[in-house]
Scaffold this active site. Structure first.
Site, mmCIF file in Angstrom:
data_model
loop_
_atom_site.group_PDB
_atom_site.id
_atom_site.type_symbol
_atom_site.label_atom_id
_atom_site.label_comp_id
_atom_site.label_asym_id
_atom_site.label_seq_id
_atom_site.Cartn_x
_atom_site.Cartn_y
_atom_site.Cartn_z
ATOM 1 N N CYS A 18 0.844 -1.205 0.000
ATOM 2 C CA CYS A 18 0.000 0.000 0.000
ATOM 3 C C CYS A 18 0.875 1.248 0.000
ATOM 4 O O CYS A 18 0.602 2.222 -0.711
ATOM 5 C CB CYS A 18 -0.925 0.016 1.221
ATOM 6 S SG CYS A 18 -2.137 -1.321 1.259
ATOM 7 N N CYS A 83 -17.516 43.648 7.195
ATOM 8 C CA CYS A 83 -18.214 43.473 5.926
ATOM 9 C C CYS A 83 -17.677 42.239 5.200
ATOM 10 O O CYS A 83 -16.764 41.559 5.683
ATOM 11 C CB CYS A 83 -18.057 44.707 5.044
ATOM 12 S SG CYS A 83 -16.328 45.002 4.567
ATOM 13 N N ASP A 522 37.629 16.329 18.102
ATOM 14 C CA ASP A 522 38.185 17.665 18.257
ATOM 15 C C ASP A 522 38.521 17.849 19.734
ATOM 16 O O ASP A 522 37.765 17.404 20.607
ATOM 17 C CB ASP A 522 37.157 18.709 17.806
ATOM 18 C CG ASP A 522 37.676 20.119 17.990
ATOM 19 O OD1 ASP A 522 38.804 20.385 17.566
ATOM 20 O OD2 ASP A 522 36.936 20.945 18.554
ATOM 21 N N ASP A 721 31.995 20.583 17.809
ATOM 22 C CA ASP A 721 30.952 21.410 18.412
ATOM 23 C C ASP A 721 29.821 21.718 17.445
ATOM 24 O O ASP A 721 28.846 22.348 17.806
ATOM 25 C CB ASP A 721 31.533 22.708 18.978
ATOM 26 C CG ASP A 721 32.219 23.565 17.913
ATOM 27 O OD1 ASP A 721 32.005 23.301 16.709
ATOM 28 O OD2 ASP A 721 32.953 24.486 18.282
#
Length: 850
Positions: A18, A83, A522, A721
């Site tokens: 499906c 309106c 790092d 980071d």
């Protein structure tokens, strides 16, 4: 071409085929660039050109394919309309929002009824659009959330399947029991009849009993089986019809063919019995048809319940968001809806309450529990100036918070978006299952036909028995298990990761993480705290220590480098007056030139100073002594002469050494990348337990360092980071951004860790391995189940009723196996016994040397 992307919540899908049909239908729509449908999440992600098609056209295409799209509606009480032109203005403003299907504004009742796609637009977006058009919307605090609409739709499906199961059981159970009893009686009657025929006794079976057994009871079976066929079997007949209309097949095709074959044949036999025609047969299979439908519907009910539990993690995240906030207005506390909060609002958060949105503390002091987002168990101390994350819990004192990020910009909203994105994506391993699912049903139908012909022609068993064996083949086959094997595990794995503060960008990232061979770390902010401090002040050539630190700090005032900021902070702590440089020039990651109080100052690494042609006049030993202690030596030159050396240290985080050891225990090669010189890098590496490092690597060279590792035929993850390391993160096979909540650049990486704890990398890799192990188990079961049981059914060793039970069990097994991940023990799952944010402010005392 400008493209837009939208998620459509699809209804009516019953199997992986499906999903393929919906995906193919949407892909063929004019203006659609790409469409991906996830059966487990029941969502279609569509990229389309709004100039060529629109959302309504996409929904119409899905509807024509025989499926539906979940929709939600909301009423907005509008103010300021006078309106008919006002009505048109409001409708036009709302229609410009994403995911809007229809808008009906009634001037008399002053209400706008909006129909939209759940999750595509929020009430606050609609309110903002109306207000921008010059009108107002009355504030309502009890508004049903879009996710509640989807949850209600899922629950409605579960309730529907439950009703069908109960209906089926009410008719099928007595039908099955009576059928079994009838077979026992018939066996006894056959025994009595045989004795009469042998002359040993006279048959005592009356004609009335014989008629009841041969014609009466089959008619009763027909009356009991027909409601099951019509009420319970309708969903499969409709599903099979939809598939046929789209020139495809799915699981409903197999069930409809199997149950209808038994039911229609039994009707033919019953008619033959009533008309006295014995050539058709004398045994009906009404109970087979009813049991097949009831058992498979029971499986669908269990599957629907289990699938609902796979998304509990994302529901829990959505449930974290507070519904209201306390606004401080003119000194008064006012309760408002969370959607009404805007950036700049001042909010009051009392002890025990959730912080409504991301913000900054402007008054008060407290401890905040961030565990639900970062995975850190210990509360984090907050004071004036501290950043706070929405949905975290204020544990102690009263906080006054200025809202900085609201709505879709909050950390929680980004987390939910990332998790939904990961759950909706397709893992590479799923391609195999998709390819098999595409041809699965036609192959099974062919095998069923061959089974029927084989037993009829070669086995010489007659039409009835051949049909029974063919029905068993149709019913035992299960494409659903193949379709659910990967996405359900991905849903549970990404959800569990979110609860642990681990966010996978997509399922491909989750899959790739388990293949990693090397981890590049790092140094600054990842292994170390990222907040260096001055530890040594060594004046040279008669310069006073106070003058050295003051002038260096004034020169570094224009620098954004962490080492420069550490020098400024050290001077301020020492009580020196830090001025502004009259001129400033920086070379990224290497050094600076500045003019302070008329003096020409150069500050940088010993290598940078050497490149400037400035002699250090025998001070190299002092520099090396600082470096040997794992500290960074920064040389200060004033008017062309060496004025001093500053020692700056960045201590490693608690848990870094443990994380490195755990990564190495998993067989991963851990490499530290740093801009420090070899001596400093060696000291940090030794302290962290890292055996290999790359030193003197400038920020722009980190991506090349990752390439160097990849050239060694290794799959590499880069941990940084997420901001300064973006090129390296992009170069790595898996980029991992590590940070502390709101400071994370989530888009820069494949995997984001909400906590700054390096042990999160270990947890992420362990979670990836556990998830992939579950996927392999699911795929093995799905393939082996079909590979073994389809031939068993073809050999006539499996009756259709048992086949239906096994088929229903197979999908439930796959989903249940995926759910086991929720309780799985992930390596280093326990939160770190420290507070990284609180402890990151620790500094080392400065030592001054003459």
């Amino acid at each position: 071409m400008t493209t837009q992307q939208i998620d459509l919540p699809i209804t009516g899908m019953t199997c992986a085929n499906c999903a393929r049909t919906v995906e193919r239908t949407l892909s063929k729509t004019d203006g659609v660039g790409e469409a991906a449908v996830n059966y487990a999440t029941e969502r279609a992600t569509v990229s389309y050109d709004p100039a060529t098609t629109d959302v309504s056209a996409l929904i119409e295409r899905v509807s024509k394919a025989g499926y539906g799209v979940a929709q939600a509606s909301i009423e907005l009480p509008i103010t300021g309309m006078t309106c008919a032109s006002c009505v048109r203005n409001v409708e036009r403003a709302i229609n410009k929002q994403s995911g809007i299907l229809s808008v009906n504004v009634n001037l008399a009742t002053e209400k706008a009824t909006v129909t939209y796609l759940p999750g595509s637009v929020r009430r606050s977006d609609l309110v903002a659009a109306v207000e921008k058009a010059g009108y107002g919307v009355l504030d309502l605090t009890n508004v049903e959330a879009p996710e509640d609409v989807e949850r209600a739709a899922r629950q409605a499906e579960i309730d529907r399947q439950k009703r069908l199961v109960l209906t089926g059981a009410a008719f099928t159970l007595p039908l099955f029991l009576i059928s079994m009893a009838r077979d026992v009686v018939m066996a006894s009657v056959a025994g009595v009849t045989m004795e009469g025929m042998s002359g040993m006794a006279t048959s005592t079976v009356s004609p009335a009993l014989q008629w009841l057994l041969w014609a009466g009871w089959p008619f009763v079976f027909f009356l009991l089986a027909t409601p099951v066929q019509i009420i319970v079997g309708k969903q499969y007949m409709v599903g099979a019809y939809k598939a046929a209309r789209n020139r495809t097949t799915n699981m409903d095709t197999l069930i409809a063919m199997g149950s209808l074959a038994a039911y229609i044949y039994s009707i033919a036999v019953l008619i033959g019995i009533l008309l006295g025609i014995s050539s058709i047969g004398d045994h009906v299979y009404f109970e087979t048809s009813a049991v097949i439908l009831t058992l498979i519907t029971l499986g669908k009910l269990l599957e629907a319940r289990a699938k609902g539990r796979t998304s509990e993690a994302i529901k829990a995240l959505m449930g974290l968001a507070p519904k209201t906030a306390t606004l401080l207005r003119d000194g008064e506390e006012v309760q408002i809806a969370i959607d009404s909060v805007i950036a700049g609002d001042v909010l009051v958060v009392k002890p025990g309450e959730r912080i409504p949105v991301d913000g900054v503390v402007i008054e008060g002091r407290s401890a905040v529990d961030e565990s639900m987002l970062t995975g850190e168990s210990l509360p984090v101390n907050k004071q004036t100036g501290s950043e706070v994350i929405g949905a975290t819990v204020n544990k102690q004192g009263r906080l006054v918070v200025e809202a900085t990020k609201v709505g879709a910009q909050t950390a929680l909203a980004q987390i939910i978006r990332l998790v939904e994105q990961a759950q909706g994506s397709k893992a590479p391993i799923q391609r195999v299952a998709d390819q098999v699912s595409g041809v699965f049903v036609p192959v099974v139908i062919t095998l069923a036909a061959l089974t029927f012909l084989g037993w009829l022609v070669i086995g010489q068993v007659g039409f009835t028995q051949a049909m029974v064996h063919a029905v068993a083949v149709l019913v035992i086959a299960c494409p659903c298990a193949l379709g659910l094997a990967t996405p359900t595990a991905i849903m549970v794995g990404t959800g569990k990761g979110a609860a642990m503060g681990i966010l996978f960008k997509n399922s491909e990232s989750l899959e790739n993480a388990h293949r990693l061979q090397a981890i590049a770390l790092d140094k600054t902010g990842t292994i170390t705290r990222g907040e260096p401090s001055v530890t040594d002040v060594i004046p040279l050539n008669g310069t006073a220590a106070d003058d050295l630190l003051r002038l260096a700090a004034s020169a570094e005032r224009g620098s954004e480098h962490p080492l420069g900021q550490a020098v400024v902070q050290a001077a301020q702590v020492a009580g020196h007056s830090v001025g502004q440089p009259e001129a400033f020039e920086s070379e990224s990651g290497r050094g600076i030139r500045a003019t302070v109080e008329g003096k020409q100052i150069v500050i940088g690494s010993p290598a940078y100073i050497g490149e400037q042609g400035i002699a250090l006049n025998g001070h190299q030993e002092r520099i090396e002594a600082i470096q040997a202690q794992g500290r960074t030596a920064v040389v200060v030159i004033i008017d062309g002469e060496a004025a001093g050396v500053l020692g700056i240290a960045d201590t490693i985080k608690e848990g870094s050494r443990e994380a490195v050891a755990a990564l190495q225990a998993q067989g991963l090669d851990v490499v530290m990348i740093t801009g420090d010189n070899r001596l400093t890098a060696q000291a940090i590496a030794d302290e962290a337990g890292i055996k290999r490092f790359l030193a003197d690597v400038l920020p722009g060279q980190k991506a090349d360092a990752v390439k160097q590792l990849q050239a060694e035929s290794k799959r590499v993850a880069m941990v940084g980071d997420g901001i300064n390391d973006a090129p390296a993160l992009a170069q790595a096979d898996v980029g991992i951004a590590i940070g502390t909540g709101t400071d994370i650049a989530m888009e820069a990486s494949d995997l984001t860790l909400m906590s700054g704890d390096l042990r999160g990398v270990v947890r992420a890799i362990s979670l990836s391995k556990a998830t992939m192990r579950t996927i392999y188990q699911n795929l093995f079961w799905a393939f082996i189940y079909n590979i073994i049981l389809i031939p068993v059914a073809m050999l006539g060793l499996l009756v259709p009723m048992l086949a239906a039970g096994a088929m229903a069990f197979s999908s439930v097994f796959v989903v249940s196996n995926s759910l086991r991940l929720r309780g799985a023990t992930i390596s280093m799952l326990k939160d770190a016994p420290h507070n990284p944010i609180q402890s990151s402010t620790a500094t080392t005392p400065i030592k001054a040397a003459q």
